[in-house]
Scaffold this motif. Structure first.
Motif, PDB file in Angstrom:
ATOM      1  N   SER A  55     -18.910  32.931 -84.793  1.00  0.00           N
ATOM      2  CA  SER A  55     -17.842  33.050 -83.814  1.00  0.00           C
ATOM      3  C   SER A  55     -16.860  34.122 -84.242  1.00  0.00           C
ATOM      4  CB  SER A  55     -17.118  31.721 -83.666  1.00  0.00           C
ATOM      5  OG  SER A  55     -16.051  31.865 -82.759  1.00  0.00           O
ATOM      6  N   HIS A  56     -16.466  34.921 -83.279  1.00  0.00           N
ATOM      7  CA  HIS A  56     -15.445  35.933 -83.535  1.00  0.00           C
ATOM      8  C   HIS A  56     -14.090  35.455 -83.040  1.00  0.00           C
ATOM      9  CE1 HIS A  56     -19.228  38.110 -83.650  1.00  0.00           C
ATOM     10  NE2 HIS A  56     -18.635  38.814 -84.580  1.00  0.00           N
ATOM     11  N   CYS A  57     -14.081  34.380 -82.250  1.00  0.00           N
ATOM     12  CA  CYS A  57     -12.825  33.803 -81.763  1.00  0.00           C
ATOM     13  C   CYS A  57     -12.215  32.887 -82.808  1.00  0.00           C
ATOM     14  CB  CYS A  57     -13.065  32.965 -80.506  1.00  0.00           C
ATOM     15  SG  CYS A  57     -13.617  33.904 -79.107  1.00  0.00           S
ATOM     16  N   ARG A  58     -13.034  32.327 -83.655  1.00  0.00           N
ATOM     17  CA  ARG A  58     -12.601  31.278 -84.561  1.00  0.00           C
ATOM     18  C   ARG A  58     -12.676  31.709 -86.016  1.00  0.00           C
ATOM     19  NH1 ARG A  58     -12.930  26.505 -81.928  1.00  0.00           N
ATOM     20  NH2 ARG A  58     -13.794  26.640 -79.869  1.00  0.00           N
ATOM     21  N   GLY A  59     -12.367  32.953 -86.294  1.00  0.00           N
ATOM     22  CA  GLY A  59     -12.507  33.455 -87.657  1.00  0.00           C
ATOM     23  C   GLY A  59     -11.477  32.938 -88.622  1.00  0.00           C
ATOM     24  N   GLN A  82     -15.924  33.063 -93.911  1.00  0.00           N
ATOM     25  CA  GLN A  82     -15.338  33.931 -92.905  1.00  0.00           C
ATOM     26  C   GLN A  82     -15.100  35.301 -93.518  1.00  0.00           C
ATOM     27  OE1 GLN A  82     -11.721  31.904 -91.923  1.00  0.00           O
ATOM     28  NE2 GLN A  82     -10.497  33.371 -93.051  1.00  0.00           N
ATOM     29  N   SER A  83     -15.094  36.290 -92.638  1.00  0.00           N
ATOM     30  CA  SER A  83     -14.793  37.658 -93.032  1.00  0.00           C
ATOM     31  C   SER A  83     -14.021  38.279 -91.884  1.00  0.00           C
ATOM     32  CB  SER A  83     -16.082  38.438 -93.275  1.00  0.00           C
ATOM     33  OG  SER A  83     -15.798  39.800 -93.462  1.00  0.00           O
ATOM     34  N   ASP A  84     -12.795  38.648 -92.148  1.00  0.00           N
ATOM     35  CA  ASP A  84     -11.930  39.213 -91.132  1.00  0.00           C
ATOM     36  C   ASP A  84     -11.849  38.227 -89.965  1.00  0.00           C
ATOM     37  OD1 ASP A  84     -10.230  41.029 -89.964  1.00  0.00           O
ATOM     38  OD2 ASP A  84     -11.830  42.275 -89.150  1.00  0.00           O
ATOM     39  N   ARG A  85     -12.366  38.574 -88.800  1.00  0.00           N
ATOM     40  CA  ARG A  85     -12.288  37.699 -87.627  1.00  0.00           C
ATOM     41  C   ARG A  85     -13.598  36.954 -87.364  1.00  0.00           C
ATOM     42  NH1 ARG A  85      -7.759  36.468 -85.329  1.00  0.00           N
ATOM     43  NH2 ARG A  85      -8.813  36.384 -83.354  1.00  0.00           N
ATOM     44  N   MET A  86     -14.638  37.171 -88.171  1.00  0.00           N
ATOM     45  CA  MET A  86     -15.921  36.526 -87.939  1.00  0.00           C
ATOM     46  C   MET A  86     -16.035  35.280 -88.812  1.00  0.00           C
ATOM     47  SD  MET A  86     -19.785  38.034 -88.198  1.00  0.00           S
ATOM     48  CE  MET A  86     -19.924  38.126 -89.956  1.00  0.00           C
ATOM     49  N   GLY A  87     -16.271  34.139 -88.181  1.00  0.00           N
ATOM     50  CA  GLY A  87     -16.478  32.899 -88.900  1.00  0.00           C
ATOM     51  C   GLY A  87     -17.915  32.430 -88.723  1.00  0.00           C
ATOM     52  N   ILE A  88     -18.498  31.900 -89.785  1.00  0.00           N
ATOM     53  CA  ILE A  88     -19.868  31.377 -89.738  1.00  0.00           C
ATOM     54  C   ILE A  88     -19.791  29.880 -90.000  1.00  0.00           C
ATOM     55  CG2 ILE A  88     -22.150  31.440 -90.790  1.00  0.00           C
ATOM     56  CD1 ILE A  88     -21.727  34.378 -91.308  1.00  0.00           C
ATOM     57  N   GLU A 105     -14.968  34.228 -73.974  1.00  0.00           N
ATOM     58  CA  GLU A 105     -14.046  34.350 -75.104  1.00  0.00           C
ATOM     59  C   GLU A 105     -14.660  35.178 -76.226  1.00  0.00           C
ATOM     60  OE1 GLU A 105     -11.612  30.123 -74.862  1.00  0.00           O
ATOM     61  OE2 GLU A 105     -13.485  30.228 -76.005  1.00  0.00           O
ATOM     62  N   GLU A 106     -15.934  34.925 -76.512  1.00  0.00           N
ATOM     63  CA  GLU A 106     -16.612  35.675 -77.573  1.00  0.00           C
ATOM     64  C   GLU A 106     -16.712  37.158 -77.226  1.00  0.00           C
ATOM     65  OE1 GLU A 106     -17.716  34.840 -80.617  1.00  0.00           O
ATOM     66  OE2 GLU A 106     -16.987  32.804 -80.385  1.00  0.00           O
ATOM     67  N   LEU A 107     -17.050  37.460 -75.975  1.00  0.00           N
ATOM     68  CA  LEU A 107     -17.177  38.855 -75.549  1.00  0.00           C
ATOM     69  C   LEU A 107     -15.846  39.586 -75.674  1.00  0.00           C
ATOM     70  CD1 LEU A 107     -19.033  41.011 -74.389  1.00  0.00           C
ATOM     71  CD2 LEU A 107     -18.377  40.240 -72.122  1.00  0.00           C
ATOM     72  N   GLU A 108     -14.764  38.938 -75.261  1.00  0.00           N
ATOM     73  CA  GLU A 108     -13.441  39.555 -75.389  1.00  0.00           C
ATOM     74  C   GLU A 108     -13.070  39.769 -76.847  1.00  0.00           C
ATOM     75  OE1 GLU A 108     -10.808  37.029 -73.194  1.00  0.00           O
ATOM     76  OE2 GLU A 108     -11.629  37.660 -71.255  1.00  0.00           O
ATOM     77  N   ALA A 109     -13.411  38.811 -77.706  1.00  0.00           N
ATOM     78  CA  ALA A 109     -13.110  38.945 -79.129  1.00  0.00           C
ATOM     79  C   ALA A 109     -13.916  40.077 -79.751  1.00  0.00           C
ATOM     80  CB  ALA A 109     -13.400  37.629 -79.851  1.00  0.00           C
ATOM     81  N   VAL A 110     -15.208  40.174 -79.411  1.00  0.00           N
ATOM     82  CA  VAL A 110     -16.052  41.246 -79.948  1.00  0.00           C
ATOM     83  C   VAL A 110     -15.556  42.606 -79.463  1.00  0.00           C
ATOM     84  CG1 VAL A 110     -18.365  42.257 -79.801  1.00  0.00           C
ATOM     85  CG2 VAL A 110     -18.103  39.846 -80.321  1.00  0.00           C
ATOM     86  N   ARG A 111     -15.148  42.675 -78.216  1.00  0.00           N
ATOM     87  CA  ARG A 111     -14.622  43.927 -77.673  1.00  0.00           C
ATOM     88  C   ARG A 111     -13.363  44.355 -78.427  1.00  0.00           C
ATOM     89  NH1 ARG A 111     -10.926  44.989 -73.394  1.00  0.00           N
ATOM     90  NH2 ARG A 111     -11.211  47.079 -72.608  1.00  0.00           N
ATOM     91  N   GLY A 112     -12.473  43.411 -78.677  1.00  0.00           N
ATOM     92  CA  GLY A 112     -11.252  43.717 -79.420  1.00  0.00           C
ATOM     93  C   GLY A 112     -11.535  44.182 -80.837  1.00  0.00           C
TER      94      GLY A 112
END
Length: 148
Positions: A55-59, A82-88, A105-112
């Motif tokens: 998830s890039h929203c929940r990093g 986690q790394s920066d905004r990416m959470g596993i 939400e994920e698409l908007e986070a990846v775009r940002g």
């Protein structure tokens, strides 16, 4: 026998399906992800069958607690790293419950994240190309004939 392994993985940050598939295979082979960065660090475990989510929203843990009130651990998902905004995240249930964030939400986070990471470097490369073209036209075509 080593208990830790470091590998340089070649994934783009938005290719979550490949990352999840890779991590599921690594866990089945007995290696659990502990840290991500330039090198991904794995630790030896007993082989298991886990489901992963990226998830890039929940990093960031604070955002998880603020947004969901800590709901993810109750659903069976726990944060691996986690790394920066990416959470596993991983889940040990046979049927993994749906992960909390929506595709929008994920698409908007990846775009940002993409804009933040690549806009500056793209502008820098564009400026360097313009500078190169400008110096070529300033020096003129006679410069290259006289140098030969």
């Amino acid at each position: 026998m080593r208990n830790r392994k470091r590998r340089m993985e070649n994934f783009t940050f938005y290719d979550y399906r490949e990352i999840c598939t890779h991590l599921e295979q690594m866990v089945q082979n007995g290696w659990m992800l502990k840290r991500i960065g330039l090198f991904w660090e794995y630790e030896r475990i007993e082989p298991a069958r886990l489901h992963f989510a990226v998830s890039h929203c929940r990093g960031i843990k604070e955002e998880i607690e603020e947004k969901d009130g800590g709901r993810l651990p109750q659903d069976g998902w726990k944060q691996v790293c986690q790394s920066d905004r990416m959470g596993i995240y991983c889940c040990s249930r046979e049927e993994a419950p749906p992960f909390g964030s929506t595709a929008k939400e994920e698409l908007e986070a990846v775009r940002g994240i993409g804009i933040k990471r690549y806009l500056f470097s793209g502008l820098l490369v564009f400026a360097a190309a313009l500078l190169q073209e400008w110096t070529f036209f300033i020096s003129g075509p006679g410069f290259y004939r006289s140098a030969v």
